[in-house]
Design a protein around this motif. Sequence first.
Motif, PDB file in Angstrom:
ATOM      1  N   THR A  18       0.847  -1.193   0.000  1.00 29.10           N
ATOM      2  CA  THR A  18       0.000   0.000   0.000  1.00 29.10           C
ATOM      3  C   THR A  18       0.883   1.244   0.000  1.00 29.10           C
ATOM      4  O   THR A  18       2.109   1.146   0.143  1.00 29.10           O
ATOM      5  CB  THR A  18      -0.968  -0.036   1.214  1.00 29.10           C
ATOM      6  OG1 THR A  18      -1.880   1.052   1.123  1.00 29.10           O
ATOM      7  CG2 THR A  18      -0.216   0.037   2.533  1.00 29.10           C
ATOM      8  N   VAL A  19       0.256   2.410  -0.142  1.00 37.28           N
ATOM      9  CA  VAL A  19       1.019   3.668  -0.093  1.00 37.28           C
ATOM     10  C   VAL A  19       0.091   4.788   0.382  1.00 37.28           C
ATOM     11  O   VAL A  19      -1.095   4.818   0.029  1.00 37.28           O
ATOM     12  CB  VAL A  19       1.622   4.008  -1.482  1.00 37.28           C
ATOM     13  CG1 VAL A  19       0.536   4.249  -2.530  1.00 37.28           C
ATOM     14  CG2 VAL A  19       2.559   5.216  -1.403  1.00 37.28           C
ATOM     15  N   HIS A  20       0.626   5.671   1.237  1.00 37.12           N
ATOM     16  CA  HIS A  20      -0.127   6.841   1.679  1.00 37.12           C
ATOM     17  C   HIS A  20       0.811   8.037   1.708  1.00 37.12           C
ATOM     18  O   HIS A  20       1.841   8.004   2.392  1.00 37.12           O
ATOM     19  CB  HIS A  20      -0.718   6.607   3.070  1.00 37.12           C
ATOM     20  CG  HIS A  20      -1.438   7.797   3.610  1.00 37.12           C
ATOM     21  ND1 HIS A  20      -2.624   8.256   3.054  1.00 37.12           N
ATOM     22  CD2 HIS A  20      -1.155   8.632   4.637  1.00 37.12           C
ATOM     23  CE1 HIS A  20      -3.028   9.318   3.722  1.00 37.12           C
ATOM     24  NE2 HIS A  20      -2.157   9.581   4.676  1.00 37.12           N
ATOM     25  N   GLU A  21       0.438   9.083   1.006  1.00 31.05           N
ATOM     26  CA  GLU A  21       1.242  10.314   0.932  1.00 31.05           C
ATOM     27  C   GLU A  21       2.724  10.011   0.698  1.00 31.05           C
ATOM     28  O   GLU A  21       3.600  10.522   1.384  1.00 31.05           O
ATOM     29  CB  GLU A  21       1.033  11.142   2.215  1.00 31.05           C
ATOM     30  CG  GLU A  21      -0.392  11.683   2.306  1.00 31.05           C
ATOM     31  CD  GLU A  21      -0.632  12.512   3.568  1.00 31.05           C
ATOM     32  OE1 GLU A  21       0.229  12.498   4.469  1.00 31.05           O
ATOM     33  OE2 GLU A  21      -1.691  13.166   3.629  1.00 31.05           O
ATOM     34  N   GLY A  22       2.975   9.117  -0.252  1.00 29.63           N
ATOM     35  CA  GLY A  22       4.347   8.807  -0.657  1.00 29.63           C
ATOM     36  C   GLY A  22       5.042   7.765   0.199  1.00 29.63           C
ATOM     37  O   GLY A  22       6.106   7.275  -0.160  1.00 29.63           O
ATOM     38  N   GLN A  23       4.432   7.398   1.344  1.00 30.93           N
ATOM     39  CA  GLN A  23       5.045   6.375   2.210  1.00 30.93           C
ATOM     40  C   GLN A  23       4.578   4.993   1.748  1.00 30.93           C
ATOM     41  O   GLN A  23       3.411   4.632   1.900  1.00 30.93           O
ATOM     42  CB  GLN A  23       4.648   6.606   3.666  1.00 30.93           C
ATOM     43  CG  GLN A  23       5.121   5.518   4.618  1.00 30.93           C
ATOM     44  CD  GLN A  23       6.631   5.452   4.765  1.00 30.93           C
ATOM     45  OE1 GLN A  23       7.259   6.366   5.245  1.00 30.93           O
ATOM     46  NE2 GLN A  23       7.227   4.327   4.332  1.00 30.93           N
ATOM     47  N   SER A  53      -0.008  -2.069   8.516  1.00 29.84           N
ATOM     48  CA  SER A  53      -1.413  -1.921   8.933  1.00 29.84           C
ATOM     49  C   SER A  53      -1.777  -0.445   9.104  1.00 29.84           C
ATOM     50  O   SER A  53      -2.859  -0.017   8.691  1.00 29.84           O
ATOM     51  CB  SER A  53      -1.718  -2.732  10.199  1.00 29.84           C
ATOM     52  OG  SER A  53      -0.957  -2.269  11.276  1.00 29.84           O
ATOM     53  N   GLY A  54      -0.869   0.350   9.680  1.00 30.24           N
ATOM     54  CA  GLY A  54      -1.143   1.781   9.865  1.00 30.24           C
ATOM     55  C   GLY A  54      -1.254   2.518   8.542  1.00 30.24           C
ATOM     56  O   GLY A  54      -2.131   3.376   8.363  1.00 30.24           O
ATOM     57  N   ILE A  55      -0.364   2.185   7.613  1.00 29.43           N
ATOM     58  CA  ILE A  55      -0.393   2.862   6.311  1.00 29.43           C
ATOM     59  C   ILE A  55      -1.650   2.451   5.538  1.00 29.43           C
ATOM     60  O   ILE A  55      -2.317   3.290   4.926  1.00 29.43           O
ATOM     61  CB  ILE A  55       0.889   2.527   5.496  1.00 29.43           C
ATOM     62  CG1 ILE A  55       2.141   2.980   6.248  1.00 29.43           C
ATOM     63  CG2 ILE A  55       0.838   3.182   4.109  1.00 29.43           C
ATOM     64  CD1 ILE A  55       2.247   4.469   6.499  1.00 29.43           C
TER      65      ILE A  55
END
Length: 168
Positions: A18-23, A53-55
Amino acid sequence: MDGRAFQKLTCGLYVVTTVHEGQKSGCVVNTVTQVTSSPAKVMVAINKQNFTSGILEKAGVFHITALTEEVPLPVIGCFGYQTSAEFDKFAEFETKVDANGCPYVPEGAAASFTCKLVQQLDVGTHILFIGEVQDAEVTSEDNPMSYSYYHVVKKGKTPPKAPSYQPE
Ligand SMILES: Cc1cc2nc3c(=O)[nH]c(=O)nc-3n(C[C@H](O)[C@H](O)[C@H](O)COP(=O)(O)O)c2cc1C
């Protein structure tokens, strides 16, 4: 309780990314199961202490690759034994990006699933993520890896954060 009974539950081996805001983040799991067919939904149990899990909670989208018996062991070593909190796991491999922007490693994958998070359930140590499959693709005709093949033929181990972990 006989812990060996749990080894009679059959499953495969997967990488969830997964990816969130580039992370970017991703980990090996053995807990992917298809739960409905129309629309197609899958579930996966991810340890709360896994960075993924957090991302995934924040991203609301994820990708699953079903590993083949031929998957290079460094893919499992990287995604199953190290944490995305500390380095970019994807930098070591040729990477593709799905329609949601999630990166994934096509090498050693039998199939690939693009998913949107539609429900989640806190089950204690793990979160059960349920995703609706937006797209699916067969990427190799090699046999998908079963968990018993991973243990018996590949001599693979299970780390403590996997739900199937059995203390010695
Ligand atoms: C064979 C195998 C099966 C695993 N199954 C799971 C699983 O089903 N759920 C889970 O949360 N972690 C599982 N893990 C552990 C994660 O892959 C591991 O903790 C990973 O380093 C987490 O990476 P992250 O911190 O980047 O998310 C498994 C690992 C291996 C090697």
